[in-house]
Scaffold this motif. Structure first.
Motif, PDB file in Angstrom:
ATOM      1  N   SER A 285      33.607 -13.024 -12.971  1.00 38.84           N
ATOM      2  CA  SER A 285      32.247 -12.487 -13.006  1.00 38.84           C
ATOM      3  C   SER A 285      32.202 -11.099 -12.378  1.00 38.84           C
ATOM      4  CB  SER A 285      31.296 -13.433 -12.258  1.00 38.84           C
ATOM      5  OG  SER A 285      31.762 -13.640 -10.933  1.00 38.84           O
ATOM      6  N   MET A 286      31.071 -10.444 -12.498  1.00 42.27           N
ATOM      7  CA  MET A 286      30.876  -9.150 -11.839  1.00 42.27           C
ATOM      8  C   MET A 286      31.009  -9.331 -10.326  1.00 42.27           C
ATOM      9  SD  MET A 286      30.325  -6.352 -13.566  1.00 42.27           S
ATOM     10  CE  MET A 286      29.303  -5.330 -12.503  1.00 42.27           C
ATOM     11  N   PRO A 287      31.514  -8.307  -9.621  1.00 44.86           N
ATOM     12  CA  PRO A 287      31.728  -8.439  -8.174  1.00 44.86           C
ATOM     13  C   PRO A 287      30.514  -8.971  -7.435  1.00 44.86           C
ATOM     14  CG  PRO A 287      32.736  -6.435  -8.951  1.00 44.86           C
ATOM     15  CD  PRO A 287      31.987  -7.014 -10.126  1.00 44.86           C
ATOM     16  N   LEU A 288      30.742  -9.969  -6.714  1.00 45.87           N
ATOM     17  CA  LEU A 288      29.834 -10.779  -5.917  1.00 45.87           C
ATOM     18  C   LEU A 288      28.602 -11.240  -6.689  1.00 45.87           C
ATOM     19  CD1 LEU A 288      31.122 -11.472  -3.395  1.00 45.87           C
ATOM     20  CD2 LEU A 288      29.260 -10.473  -2.144  1.00 45.87           C
ATOM     21  N   THR A 289      28.891 -12.037  -7.709  1.00 42.66           N
ATOM     22  CA  THR A 289      27.837 -12.712  -8.459  1.00 42.66           C
ATOM     23  C   THR A 289      27.476 -14.004  -7.732  1.00 42.66           C
ATOM     24  OG1 THR A 289      28.604 -11.843 -10.585  1.00 42.66           O
ATOM     25  CG2 THR A 289      27.242 -13.832 -10.641  1.00 42.66           C
ATOM     26  N   PRO A 290      26.217 -14.181  -7.369  1.00 42.04           N
ATOM     27  CA  PRO A 290      25.835 -15.420  -6.672  1.00 42.04           C
ATOM     28  C   PRO A 290      25.733 -16.581  -7.651  1.00 42.04           C
ATOM     29  CG  PRO A 290      23.912 -14.041  -7.017  1.00 42.04           C
ATOM     30  CD  PRO A 290      25.089 -13.241  -7.510  1.00 42.04           C
ATOM     31  N   LEU A 291      25.821 -17.785  -7.131  1.00 39.11           N
ATOM     32  CA  LEU A 291      25.561 -18.965  -7.954  1.00 39.11           C
ATOM     33  C   LEU A 291      24.064 -19.055  -8.214  1.00 39.11           C
ATOM     34  CD1 LEU A 291      27.856 -21.701  -6.326  1.00 39.11           C
ATOM     35  CD2 LEU A 291      28.439 -19.963  -8.028  1.00 39.11           C
ATOM     36  N   SER A 292      23.688 -19.848  -9.190  1.00 36.82           N
ATOM     37  CA  SER A 292      22.268 -19.995  -9.517  1.00 36.82           C
ATOM     38  C   SER A 292      21.511 -20.659  -8.362  1.00 36.82           C
ATOM     39  CB  SER A 292      22.108 -20.836 -10.782  1.00 36.82           C
ATOM     40  OG  SER A 292      22.550 -22.165 -10.546  1.00 36.82           O
ATOM     41  N   ASP A 293      20.213 -20.459  -8.334  1.00 35.98           N
ATOM     42  CA  ASP A 293      19.381 -21.096  -7.302  1.00 35.98           C
ATOM     43  C   ASP A 293      19.499 -22.612  -7.378  1.00 35.98           C
ATOM     44  OD1 ASP A 293      18.518 -18.641  -6.442  1.00 35.98           O
ATOM     45  OD2 ASP A 293      16.662 -18.673  -7.612  1.00 35.98           O
ATOM     46  N   HIS A 294      19.610 -23.127  -8.588  1.00 37.21           N
ATOM     47  CA  HIS A 294      19.730 -24.571  -8.768  1.00 37.21           C
ATOM     48  C   HIS A 294      21.001 -25.088  -8.099  1.00 37.21           C
ATOM     49  CE1 HIS A 294      19.712 -28.533 -10.666  1.00 37.21           C
ATOM     50  NE2 HIS A 294      20.954 -28.310 -11.066  1.00 37.21           N
ATOM     51  N   SER A 295      22.123 -24.380  -8.301  1.00 41.26           N
ATOM     52  CA  SER A 295      23.392 -24.815  -7.708  1.00 41.26           C
ATOM     53  C   SER A 295      23.352 -24.710  -6.195  1.00 41.26           C
ATOM     54  CB  SER A 295      24.544 -23.965  -8.260  1.00 41.26           C
ATOM     55  OG  SER A 295      24.761 -24.228  -9.631  1.00 41.26           O
TER      56      SER A 295
END
Length: 395
Positions: A285-295
């Protein structure tokens, strides 16, 4: 002619003296802190350690690297430069497209940060057999005592179930297993038997599934060489270890396979990457892509691993498994780069194909459960392995 020989002799002695000084300084920069911090863990019955061991070992790694007093060998410069360039470009992209806390970035890119100092150790002769055996003896003794009394006394739920000397035992046991593997052939028969028994006891007392799996692989690489009486004994012991591993695995399932946290993390990972194409799996993924709010909400039980920003966001570190983390953040290409660095570094340090494979598999097994290459304990184990002289014909 005589004067020339005397001069050459003095020059050679001076070189030997300098190399000896450099050798002593580097090895002791690691050996002494390990001993001291292990002792503070031994006398810490209610927690892993009286000191912040993980932070201290980061400092130990840095100081030991500085003490090498020489740049990486030519064969390693390209790896250090590639890792540095990747970190720099990724940081720039993060700052431009998705600014995040720098500590979150450092945590996600730790394995690549470690490659830079590790490249300095490759092919150096900084540890000798006596020092390696000393470290193994002292750590096995301390680990066995601490793990033993933690289990027996059960003073706290955590220490009674998953004892540790430095930090959570999944991390420190990989260091012990690698140290045992690179030193066991230099032990005399009785000490080898006692050390083997100690390592097995420590891993069983730890309750760590990943460490037990790594030990089984290591045991096979050590003992299964040919079909003879020793092979039969080795296979018998391996089967016993496998049964023990299965018992621990089943005992901690608490009902069904879905209750195993690593299986749950895999489910989260698959949900996060369900729309990825082949290119995304290759590059990440793009540098420092966060996980979804759901996850992140689903993983709230691990909120200690939420972002340093304090906004309840989370990154791949919360998935624990290095394999899942590295693919999410850096893609399969990132994992291949790290593995290639380790394998060629071990080759440059004269490790045989068998030893290179064993050490790499041991770390990879831990990578399915914990941070593996992102851990300072794995990096210190590799630093020692890279700078522990091997002969090209060792099997």
């Amino acid at each position: 002619m005589k004067r020339s020989l005397e001069t050459d002799g003095k020059t050679q002695n001076a070189r030997t003296s300098n190399n000896s000084w450099g050798h002593r300084y580097t090895s002791r920069a690691i050996l002494f802190p390990f001993t001291a911090i292990a002792l503070t863990g031994l006398i810490s019955p209610l927690s892993y350690n009286l000191l912040p061991a993980d932070i201290l070992f980061e400092a130990v790694f840095l100081i030991a690297t500085i003490s090498l007093l020489s740049p990486p060998k030519k064969s390693q410069i390209k790896y250090a430069l590639a890792a540095s360039l990747y970190i720099t470009i990724s940081f720039g992209l993060m700052e431009i497209f998705r600014p995040a806390n720098i500590l979150d970035f450092a945590q996600a890119y730790k394995a690549f940060f470690y490659i830079v100092p590790l490249s300095f150790y490759v092919g150096r002769s900084k540890f000798n057999k006596r020092e390696i055996i000393y470290l193994l003896r002292i750590l096995l003794t301390i680990f066995l005592v601490k793990y033993g009394y933690s289990r027996i006394l059960n003073l706290t739920p955590r220490m009674g179930e998953r004892p540790g000397i430095f930090v959570e035992n999944n991390f420190e046991l990989i260091f012990i297993i690698i140290l045992f593997y690179i030193s066991e052939e230099n032990l005399k028969n009785l000490e080898r038997a006692l050390s083997t028994a100690a390592v097995i006891a420590i891993v069983f007392l730890s309750g760590s599934r990943s460490a037990l799996a790594a030990l089984i692989v290591t045991f096979l690489f050590i003992h299964v060489r040919s079909t003879n009486a020793k092979t039969v004994i080795a296979i018998t012991v391996t089967l016993a270890l496998t049964i023990g591993a299965a018992f621990i695995f089943i005992n901690r399932m608490d009902g069904s396979i879905e209750t195993i946290d690593r299986v749950y993390f895999l489910q989260i990972f698959l949900d996060e990457t369900k729309d990825w194409d082949a290119l995304k799996y290759t590059l990440g993924s793009m540098p420092l892509t966060p996980l979804s709010d759901h996850s992140c909400t689903a993983l709230s039980a691990y909120s200690a691993l939420y972002s340093y920003s304090g906004d309840d966001s989370c990154y791949s570190v919360i998935l624990h498994s290095f394999i899942l983390r590295v693919i999410f953040d850096h893609g399969a290409l990132g994992l291949v780069f790290i593995l290639h660095f380790v394998l060629q570094a071990l080759k440059r340090s004269n490790y045989s194909p068998k030893k290179r494979l064993c050490i790499s598999l041991t770390i990879l097994i831990s990578a399915f459960s914990v941070s593996a290459f992102n851990s300072v304990f794995t990096s210190l184990a590799l630093a020692i392995a890279f700078s522990y002289p091997q002969t090209p014909n060792e099997s």
